[in-house]
Design a protein around this motif. Structure first.
Motif, PDB file in Angstrom:
ATOM      1  N   TYR A 137      41.906  32.104 -30.410  1.00 27.64           N
ATOM      2  CA  TYR A 137      42.933  31.287 -31.051  1.00 27.64           C
ATOM      3  C   TYR A 137      42.657  31.156 -32.552  1.00 27.64           C
ATOM      4  O   TYR A 137      43.554  31.290 -33.374  1.00 27.64           O
ATOM      5  N   TYR A 138      41.404  30.912 -32.895  1.00 26.00           N
ATOM      6  CA  TYR A 138      41.011  30.786 -34.298  1.00 26.00           C
ATOM      7  C   TYR A 138      41.309  32.088 -35.048  1.00 26.00           C
ATOM      8  O   TYR A 138      41.854  32.061 -36.147  1.00 26.00           O
ATOM      9  N   ALA A 139      40.960  33.212 -34.444  1.00 28.11           N
ATOM     10  CA  ALA A 139      41.184  34.507 -35.092  1.00 28.11           C
ATOM     11  C   ALA A 139      42.676  34.785 -35.273  1.00 28.11           C
ATOM     12  O   ALA A 139      43.099  35.298 -36.317  1.00 28.11           O
ATOM     13  N   ARG A 140      43.484  34.443 -34.273  1.00 29.94           N
ATOM     14  CA  ARG A 140      44.931  34.641 -34.409  1.00 29.94           C
ATOM     15  C   ARG A 140      45.525  33.713 -35.455  1.00 29.94           C
ATOM     16  O   ARG A 140      46.469  34.067 -36.157  1.00 29.94           O
ATOM     17  N   SER A 141      44.960  32.517 -35.594  1.00 28.18           N
ATOM     18  CA  SER A 141      45.479  31.538 -36.547  1.00 28.18           C
ATOM     19  C   SER A 141      45.080  31.844 -37.992  1.00 28.18           C
ATOM     20  O   SER A 141      45.852  31.595 -38.912  1.00 28.18           O
TER      21      SER A 141
END
Length: 101
Positions: free
Chosen positions: A85-89
């Motif tokens: 999620y962090y990487a996509r955000s």
């Protein structure tokens, strides 16, 4: 240069809090599920302290093995999900994560 360092420090703090919350939540859910499953399977409460000499050694070993494994796997899966999620955000991996050397 200082802006990048400040941004990296902020990013690191956000990631630290985010991953900690995800791991704690996953561990709590796994433990509650395991407690309910143990009670349904054995008809009694799980050992509160497997190190207690009054707890049967086989029961203590089984509880420690199953609960430790399940909680560790739940935390790992939650951390992976949080990192995704962090990487996509943000468009990059969280601080401290990357390909194995």
């Amino acid at each position: 240069m200082a802006d990048k360092q400040l941004e990296a420090a902020d990013s690191s703090k956000v990631w630290g809090v985010f991953s900690l919350v995800a791991a704690l939540l996953a561990a709590t859910v796994a433990k509650k599920g395991l407690n309910a499953t143990w009670k349904a399977a054995t008809g009694k409460e799980p050992p509160a302290n497997p190190a207690d000499p009054d707890v049967d050694i086989a029961e203590a070993l089984l509880w420690a093995t199953v609960s430790g494994t399940l909680v560790a796997v739940a935390r790992m899966l939650a951390s992976r999900r949080a990192a995704d999620y962090y990487a996509r955000s943000t468009g990059k991996l969280p601080p401290g994560l990357g390909a194995d050397a």
